[in-house]
Design a protein around this motif. Structure first.
Motif, short mmCIF file in Angstrom:
data_model
loop_
_atom_site.label_atom_id
_atom_site.label_comp_id
_atom_site.label_asym_id
_atom_site.label_seq_id
_atom_site.Cartn_x
_atom_site.Cartn_y
_atom_site.Cartn_z
N THR A 42 39.17 -15.07 43.95
CA THR A 42 38.05 -15.81 44.54
C THR A 42 38.04 -17.21 43.92
OG1 THR A 42 35.68 -15.77 45.03
CG2 THR A 42 36.35 -14.92 42.88
N TYR A 43 36.99 -17.94 44.17
CA TYR A 43 36.86 -19.29 43.63
C TYR A 43 35.39 -19.67 43.63
CZ TYR A 43 36.37 -20.59 48.55
OH TYR A 43 35.93 -20.69 49.86
N PHE A 44 35.06 -20.78 42.98
CA PHE A 44 33.69 -21.27 42.97
C PHE A 44 33.72 -22.76 42.68
CE2 PHE A 44 34.69 -20.08 38.65
CZ PHE A 44 34.12 -21.08 37.86
N GLY A 45 32.60 -23.41 42.91
CA GLY A 45 32.43 -24.81 42.58
C GLY A 45 31.32 -24.97 41.56
N MET A 46 31.55 -25.83 40.57
CA MET A 46 30.50 -26.15 39.61
C MET A 46 29.57 -27.15 40.27
SD MET A 46 30.72 -24.38 36.86
CE MET A 46 29.67 -25.28 35.71
N ARG A 47 28.50 -26.66 40.82
CA ARG A 47 27.54 -27.55 41.46
C ARG A 47 26.14 -26.96 41.38
NH1 ARG A 47 25.36 -24.43 44.26
NH2 ARG A 47 25.78 -23.76 46.40
N LYS A 48 25.17 -27.82 41.46
CA LYS A 48 23.76 -27.43 41.36
C LYS A 48 23.00 -28.14 42.46
CE LYS A 48 19.79 -28.30 38.27
NZ LYS A 48 19.44 -28.97 36.99
N VAL A 49 22.19 -27.40 43.21
CA VAL A 49 21.38 -28.00 44.24
C VAL A 49 19.94 -27.54 44.04
CG1 VAL A 49 21.88 -26.15 45.91
CG2 VAL A 49 21.13 -28.38 46.73
N GLU A 50 19.00 -28.49 44.14
CA GLU A 50 17.60 -28.16 43.95
C GLU A 50 16.73 -29.21 44.63
OE1 GLU A 50 16.10 -28.56 39.96
OE2 GLU A 50 17.51 -30.18 39.49
N CYS A 51 15.49 -28.85 44.85
CA CYS A 51 14.47 -29.78 45.35
C CYS A 51 13.59 -30.17 44.17
CB CYS A 51 13.64 -29.13 46.45
SG CYS A 51 14.59 -28.73 47.92
N ARG A 52 13.45 -31.49 43.97
CA ARG A 52 12.69 -31.96 42.81
C ARG A 52 12.00 -33.29 43.14
NH1 ARG A 52 16.15 -34.24 38.12
NH2 ARG A 52 17.29 -32.28 38.38
N ASP A 53 10.69 -33.32 42.99
CA ASP A 53 9.92 -34.56 43.11
C ASP A 53 10.16 -35.28 44.44
OD1 ASP A 53 8.98 -34.13 40.50
OD2 ASP A 53 10.67 -35.20 39.63
N GLY A 54 10.25 -34.51 45.51
CA GLY A 54 10.43 -35.10 46.83
C GLY A 54 11.86 -35.40 47.21
N PHE A 55 12.80 -35.06 46.34
CA PHE A 55 14.22 -35.33 46.61
C PHE A 55 15.00 -34.01 46.68
CE2 PHE A 55 12.69 -39.10 44.35
CZ PHE A 55 13.11 -40.12 45.20
N VAL A 56 16.08 -34.03 47.42
CA VAL A 56 17.10 -32.99 47.30
C VAL A 56 18.13 -33.51 46.32
CG1 VAL A 56 18.82 -31.59 48.47
CG2 VAL A 56 16.70 -32.21 49.66
N MET A 57 18.43 -32.72 45.30
CA MET A 57 19.32 -33.15 44.23
C MET A 57 20.60 -32.33 44.26
SD MET A 57 17.17 -35.30 42.76
CE MET A 57 17.85 -35.65 41.13
#
Length: 588
Positions: free
Chosen positions: A283-298
C-alpha cells in the motif's frame, strides 16, 4: 493475464497482493424478469444462454448488450480455474462493485451476499472449491427502481430526457478478481499520518485463523529508497501501532503530499504467524494534514484555496465504468490543464483506480456518497452502510480531503424543518468522525446544512458576477438568510460565519447546439467568446470574496442531456484550456 482482458490492471493499487487473477471478460448472462431462476436452479451449470462482457453493465455498449431497458433481476456465471500461484493459498473472490443486491454461489453452494451498488465485497471460497481443478461462480443480482437505494445520478424509471438524472446501471460494473492469501490475512490496514509529530499510526484487522503468535512488519520506503522496518505484536484479530519518522529519517515539508508535490510513501505490510509469513500487502500513503481552522481550509498547516471541478464520472460507452485505466487518468489531466486542482466527485463512489491516479498526480478530491431519494428507515440504514464501506475502502488515499454524505437535501427533502432528517444528517457526520476524524465533512453540501458540519458548501447558479447576492458582502450577512435559492442552514441550526465557506457548485454554462432536449444553467451561449465572458465574470466575482475558500465549477464533461461541460462526453474540448487556466489561477 493479457491485454485482451478488459480493465486488466490491478483494481486496488492501494491494497495489493502479489497473487491475484483478473476475472473480467466474457461471462454467461441472462435476464430473469419473471424471477424464476432460483426455483429453476440457475445457480447450477448451464442455465444461462446469453453473454456479457464484465465489468460493464448491460446498459452500456461495452458490455456487448447495450440496451436501456428495465430488467430487475440478472444472472451471471463463469467457470474458472486457478493460476499456479494459488497452490496452498486461501482463495478469496472479490467484486469491486455490483448494483445493487446480489447473492453469490460457487459450484451451486451459497458463498456470500451483499447490498449496495457502489461498494466492494467478497469472501473466502476455498472450502467451496475443495480440490477441484475448476469451479463455477454464479451471481444473482436484483436492481429495482427503488428510491431508498443510494442511487446517485441513476434515474428510478425509464431514462429521462431532461433534468440531471441519467441511465441506470445494473449488475457488475467494476472488476471481479481472485486473490491468494495465507491462513490468516489482513482485512484492512488504515494509515493516519501526523505531520506535526512526524509520525504515522496504523489500524488493522485480521480475518481467518487467529490462533498463534502474530506480528506485523511494516517496511517503509520513499521514492525507491528503503527507510526502515517496524515490527509490531498483534493481539487477537485487531491491532493498532505507530512509528516515528524521527527514528529513521529526517522528514520535513519537502516530503509532504500536496497538489504541487504529490509525494507518496510505500508501505509493505507483512503478517507473520509463529515467525512464518501468512500475508503480504503493498500500500502507500501521503504525509499530509487537512483541517478547518479559523475560517480557512488548511493543508499541511497552510491555507488552501480549492479550484475544483464537478466530475460525475460518466462515459458514453461504459456509463459509470471507465473504458480503460487511461481514461480515468486522462480526466484528471484534462482538469489540471484547465487550472483546476481537484474535483468534487459528484454522486459517485469512484473506481479505486481514479483515487490512485489522483494520489499520484496531485489532485484534490471530495468523496461524495451517492444519494437516495425517499426518506424512511430503509434509506437511513442504506446511507449509513454505504458511507461506512466507502471510508473503509478508501481511507488511505491522501487525495481525498473532504467527505460529503448528503447533497442538496436529496433524500432528506424536509431537512429544513424536520428534526428527524436533521438527525439523519448529524448521524452521518458523527459516523464519519468516528471512522475518520482526519478529514473535514460537508454534511449537506449546497444548502440547509446542519450545525454538525465542518464547512459550508453553497450552490449558486447566478449567471454573472454582478448578480451575486449582496448577502455575500460579509459572511455575517448570511446568518439566517439565503445565499442563493435556499436557506444556508436548517431551522434551529445556526449558521456559523467563522466556518470555512466555498461555492461548491456554480456556472453550468452550456453552448447553443440546436438540441432542445439539452440544457445548462441560465441561457445558452453562442460561442467561446460569450462563454469566457460569462465564465470570467462569475469566477472572478467568487475569487474576489475574501473569506471564500474556493469554488467548484459545474462541470468537467457533458453527461447525456446535461450539456454544460467544458468537454463533451467524448472528452473533446469546447473551450481553450489555457484561457480557462489563466482565469482559474488568478487566486491561488
Amino acid at each position: 493475464m493479457t491485454q485482451s482482458i478488459p480493465r486488466p490492471e490491478h483494481p486496488r493499487p492501494d491494497f495489493e497482493r502479489e497473487i491475484w487473477q483478473n476475472l473480467n471478460g466474457k461471462w454467461a448472462f441472462a435476464f430473469d424478469d419473471q424471477d424464476e431462476g432460483r426455483r429453476a436452479g440457475w445457480h447450477r451449470e448451464g442455465a444461462l444462454k446469453g453473454e456479457i462482457t464484465v465489468p460493464f453493465c448491460y446498459q452500456s455498449s461495452l458490455s456487448g448488450i447495450g440496451v436501456d431497458e428495465y430488467h430487475p433481476v440478472l444472472w451471471y456465471a463463469r467457470r474458472c480455474s486457478l493460476d499456479k500461484g494459488f497452490a496452498g493459498k486461501r482463495v478469496f473472490l472479490h467484486f469491486g462493485a455490483v448494483d445493487y443486491a446480489c447473492t453469490v454461489w460457487v459450484d451451486g453452494e451459497f458463498a456470500f451476499s451483499h447490498q449496495g451498488g457502489y461498494t466492494p465485497f467478497g469472501g473466502d471460497i476455498t472450502d467451496l472449491i475443495g480440490n477441484r481443478e475448476d469451479f463455477l461462480i454464479t451471481l444473482r443480482v436484483e436492481d429495482e427502481f427503488d428510491r431508498t437505494q443510494p442511487r446517485g445520478k441513476q434515474f428510478w424509471g425509464s431514462a429521462p430526457t431532461t433534468g440531471c438524472h441519467y441511465i441506470a446501471v445494473s449488475g457488475i460494473w467494476q472488476t471481479v478478481w481472485l486473490e491468494g492469501r495465507g491462513e490468516a490475512s489482513l482485512d484492512y490496514l488504515h494509515i493516519t499520518p501526523d505531520i506535526d509529530r512526524k509520525s504515522v499510526s496504523l489500524e488493522f484487522a485480521l480475518v481467518g485463523e487467529n490462533q498463534g503468535d502474530f506480528t506485523l512488519k511494516a517496511r517503509l520506503s520513499f521514492q525507491g529508497t528503503e527507510m526502515g522496518e517496524y515490527v509490531f505484536p498483534v493481539q487477537g484479530d485487531y491491532g493498532k501501532a505507530s512509528f516515528s519518522f524521527e527514528e529513521i529519517h529526517s522528514i520535513d515539508e519537502v516530503h509532504y503530499w500536496s497538489p504541487e508535490h504529490p509525494n507518496l510513501f510505500d508501505l509493505e505490510a507483512v503478517l507473520c504467524r509463529d515467525g512464518e509469513e501468512t500475508d503480504r500487502v503493498k500500500t502507500y500513503f501521503g504525509m499530509r494534514k487537512v483541517e478547518c481552522r479559523d475560517g480557512f481550509v488548511m493543508l499541511n498547516n497552510n491555507t488552501l484555496y480549492q479550484r475544483l471541478i464537478l466530475d460525475q464520472g460518466y462515459y458514453p460507452d461504459g456509463l459509470l465504468t471507465a473504458p480503460s485505466d487511461e481514461a480515468l487518468k486522462r480526466d484528471i489531466l484534462l482538469a489540471k490543464e484547465c487550472g483546476f486542482n481537484g474535483a468534487r466527485k459528484h454522486q459517485k463512489i469512484e473506481d479505486p483506480r481514479f483515487y490512485y491516479w489522483a494520489d499520484k498526480l496531485g489532485y484534490l478530491v471530495w468523496g461524495e456518497l451517492p444519494s437516495a431519494y425517499q426518506y424512511r428507515q430503509e434509506e437511513a440504514g442504506n446511507l449509513l452502510r454505504d458511507m461506512g464501506e466507502f471510508v473503509k475502502r478508501d481511507f488511505n488515499h491522501p487525495s481525498i480531503i473532504t467527505w460529503v454524505p448528503l447533497n442538496e437535501s436529496w433524500g432528506v427533502r424536509n431537512i429544513y424543518v424536520e428534526k428527524q432528517q436533521q438527525a439523519m444528517a448529524a448521524a452521518l457526520y458523527y459516523q464519519l468522525k468516528a471512522l475518520d476524524p482526519s478529514r473535514p465533512v460537508s454534511t449537506n453540501d449546497g444548502w440547509e446544512t446542519v450545525e454538525q458540519s465542518d464547512l459550508y458548501g453553497i450552490h449558486d447558479y447566478t449567471a454573472y458576477g454582478d448578480e451575486l447576492s449582496p448577502n455575500y458582502a460579509d459572511p455575517a450577512l448570511l446568518v439566517g438568510k439565503k445565499a442563493s435559492s435556499r436557506m444556508n442552514s436548517a431551522l434551529g441550526h445556526p449558521f456559523h460565519p467563522e466556518k470555512p465557506l466555498l461555492i461548491t457548485e456554480y456556472g453550468g454554462i452550456a453552448f447553443a447546439d440546436g438540441n432542445d432536449g439539452s440544457w445548462g444553467y441560465n441561457e445558452k451561449v453562442q460561442d467561446e467568446g460569450a462563454f469566457l465572458k460569462r465564465y470570467e465574470s462569475i469566477t472572478t466575482a467568487i475569487q474576489a470574496l475574501p473569506y471564500c475558500q474556493g469554488f467548484c465549477y459545474t462541470q468537467l464533461t457533458d453527461v447525456f442531456q446535461e450539456t454544460n461541460g467544458l468537454f463533451d462526453m467524448d472528452r473533446q474540448p469546447k473551450v481553450d484550456a489555457g484561457k480557462l487556466r489563466e482565469i482559474n489561477e488568478r487566486r491561488r
